[in-house]
Design an enzyme around this catalytic site. Structure first.
Site, PDB file in Angstrom:
ATOM      1  N   HIS A  73      44.217  12.594  70.085  1.00  0.00           N
ATOM      2  CA  HIS A  73      42.933  12.971  70.689  1.00  0.00           C
ATOM      3  C   HIS A  73      41.878  11.864  70.738  1.00  0.00           C
ATOM      4  O   HIS A  73      40.918  11.973  71.508  1.00  0.00           O
ATOM      5  CB  HIS A  73      42.286  14.169  69.974  1.00  0.00           C
ATOM      6  CG  HIS A  73      43.147  15.368  69.832  1.00  0.00           C
ATOM      7  ND1 HIS A  73      43.742  16.007  70.897  1.00  0.00           N
ATOM      8  CD2 HIS A  73      43.510  16.069  68.723  1.00  0.00           C
ATOM      9  CE1 HIS A  73      44.425  17.047  70.458  1.00  0.00           C
ATOM     10  NE2 HIS A  73      44.318  17.106  69.150  1.00  0.00           N
ATOM     11  N   ASP A 234      50.763  11.769  66.349  1.00  0.00           N
ATOM     12  CA  ASP A 234      51.203  11.891  64.963  1.00  0.00           C
ATOM     13  C   ASP A 234      52.022  13.151  64.694  1.00  0.00           C
ATOM     14  O   ASP A 234      53.018  13.119  63.971  1.00  0.00           O
ATOM     15  CB  ASP A 234      50.028  11.779  63.991  1.00  0.00           C
ATOM     16  CG  ASP A 234      48.874  12.722  64.301  1.00  0.00           C
ATOM     17  OD1 ASP A 234      48.959  13.532  65.254  1.00  0.00           O
ATOM     18  OD2 ASP A 234      47.851  12.643  63.582  1.00  0.00           O
TER      19      ASP A 234
END
Length: 480
Positions: A73, A234
């Protein structure tokens, strides 16, 4: 003796850069390094590169392929020459809360967003940070100049991959992958395509976007001669590192809390609880994220004047929370969508104002929030047969003992490892091999603490009642 083929995986996380060098055949870790990042929600990406240089120093001899798993993000704005024009705004920066509300309304509400990208934006999504930057430019000279210069928007793993590539320059050739780009708010998993109209809705004009590389694609070469794999976000990297199978749900207790699972089909959740992410293999990764996880325990321990070991002992030996409820929204919250909220304690009496009771309530509150996350996956028809408990908070004996009852599933404990970096390394090995599927690496499992019998129904009902009754208060901005 056959010489090992070595690959490297990089975890460019919120708190640190971690590097693992692994045997491409077995996944055995042969070297590792780590370096910290600044503790901030807006960070100059140069700090990530500095941490990479420190963490990788002396590790890379013989490495034939590398991949980066990055914090999702984060917004990195670049000019035409590839220079960063503003500190990266990270996932845990909730400044874009008001911008999120605006964007949801402007497209036509939550259902319209779910139809467009499978998810409803929350302040962590990159698209909301673009709108925040646009709005900030009206009154801030530095951000006005950044908005004027911005030519491209990329994610942390995209930037690190581009920086590693010796055969690129400027903003030409920047790549991303499905797993990471699915968290931006302008890419649709159902069609595997960009929604550039949503970039324009947020920012007021178009920006260059990275090419979405294939899961096992080699996208460049480093200055030290290693092939560069596509990399990923991730959570997708962690799923690859854990080799998640159908029926597995990973529940991670780190800085944030996450619950995610692989799925052969995309999801669509107009409630906003489940993010319809993609994974790093060509499938999907429905995910629920909370802002508060392991630090709920460390903060409560500090308040009680206990070290973490003593806190854990108090929580696991307490006969129960006796109706004491802790809503663990210490840093605001993403799920439920309460960015302005704070933590709340309900049920204080002379009997419950005891360190052990408070410790137990903190662990129960943390797990109730994650139980809601797992239930949200169930509501999207994601099977939950067992929970893989990982992250720093998973080392808590109390968490291990209470999790089976509160999460409603068998709990297994993967051995502590850097699973994001391990997943990135596995992706690098996959790209290096040219095979159709990732290599099979053994994931050792430890033995969790024996489960404690508790009245999970009552604990969760008390938590939900307090949350429901106080939600109007928690929705209001708090004067800090």
């Amino acid at each position: 003796m056959t010489e090992l083929r070595l690959v490297a995986g990089v975890d460019c996380s919120t708190q640190a850069t971690k590097v693992l060098v692994c045997d491409a055949e077995t996944g055995a870790v042969v070297r590792e390094g780590r370096a910290p990042h600044p503790d901030a929600t807006q960070v100059d990406p140069a700090e990530w590169w500095k941490a990479w240089e420190t963490a990788s120093d002396g590790l890379l001899d013989g490495v034939q392929a590398i991949a980066v798993g990055g914090q999702q993000h984060g917004m990195v704005l670049l000019d035409e020459s590839g220079e960063v024009v503003h500190p990266a705004v990270l996932w845990n920066d909730t400044s874009s809360a008001d911008a999120t509300t605006e964007l949801i309304a402007e497209l036509g509400g939550p259902e319209a967003w779910a139809d467009a990208i499978g998810s409803v934006p929350v302040p962590s999504f990159t698209v909301t940070k673009l709108r925040w930057m646009r709005d900030e430019a009206a009154a801030n000279d530095v951000r006005r100049e950044a908005v004027r210069r911005a030519a491209a928007v990329v994610l942390p793993h995209d930037w690190m991959t581009h920086k590693l590539a010796a055969d690129r320059s400027g903003i030409e050739g920047i790549t991303t992958d499905r797993g990471d780009v699915s968290g931006t708010g302008w890419w649709a998993p159902t069609s595997d395509s960009y929604r550039t109209d949503l970039v324009e809705l947020a920012f007021g004009r178009q920006l260059r976007l990275p090419r979405v590389a294939g899961p096992a694609e080699i996208v460049g070469q480093t200055a030290f001669g290693a092939a560069i794999a596509a990399g990923t976000g991730d959570n997708a990297a962690a799923a690859l590192g854990l080799d998640l199978q159908p029926g597995d749900v990973a529940v991670s207790l780190g800085t944030s809390g996450t619950a995610f699972a692989r799925s052969a089909h995309p999801t669509k959740d107009s409630t906003g609880l489940v993010a319809a992410f993609a994974d790093a293999t060509g499938e999907y990764l429905p995910l629920v994220c909370t802002l508060n996880a392991a630090r709920v325990m460390s903060a409560t321990a500090e308040m009680l004047g206990l070290d973490l070991s003593a806190f854990d002992e108090a929580a696991i030996t307490s006969p129960g929370s006796n109706g004491l409820v802790l809503l663990p929204f210490l840093d605001g919250e993403r799920t439920p969508d309460l960015p302005h909220s704070t933590g709340l304690i309900y049920g204080l009496t002379r009997a419950t104002m005891q360190p052990a009771t408070m410790a137990r309530a903190a662990v129960e509150g943390l797990l109730c929030g994650l139980a809601d996350a797992v239930d949200a996956l169930r509501d999207q028809n994601v099977p939950v047969q067992r929970v893989l408990l990982l992250g720093g908070g998973a080392r808590s004996r109390a968490v291990q003992a209470l999790a089976p009852a509160l999460l409603g599933a068998e709990v297994v404990l993967p051995e502590p490892a850097e699973y994001v970096a391990l997943g990135a390394a596995r992706q690098a090995a996959w790209a290096l091999s040219g095979a159709a599927t990732p290599p099979t690496w053994n994931i050792p499992l430890g033995k969790p603490e024996p489960a404690v019998t508790v009245d999970a129904t009552t604990i969760r009902a008390n938590y939900e009642q307090v949350l429901t009754n106080t939600r109007p208060l928690l929705s209001q901005p708090y004067n800090r």
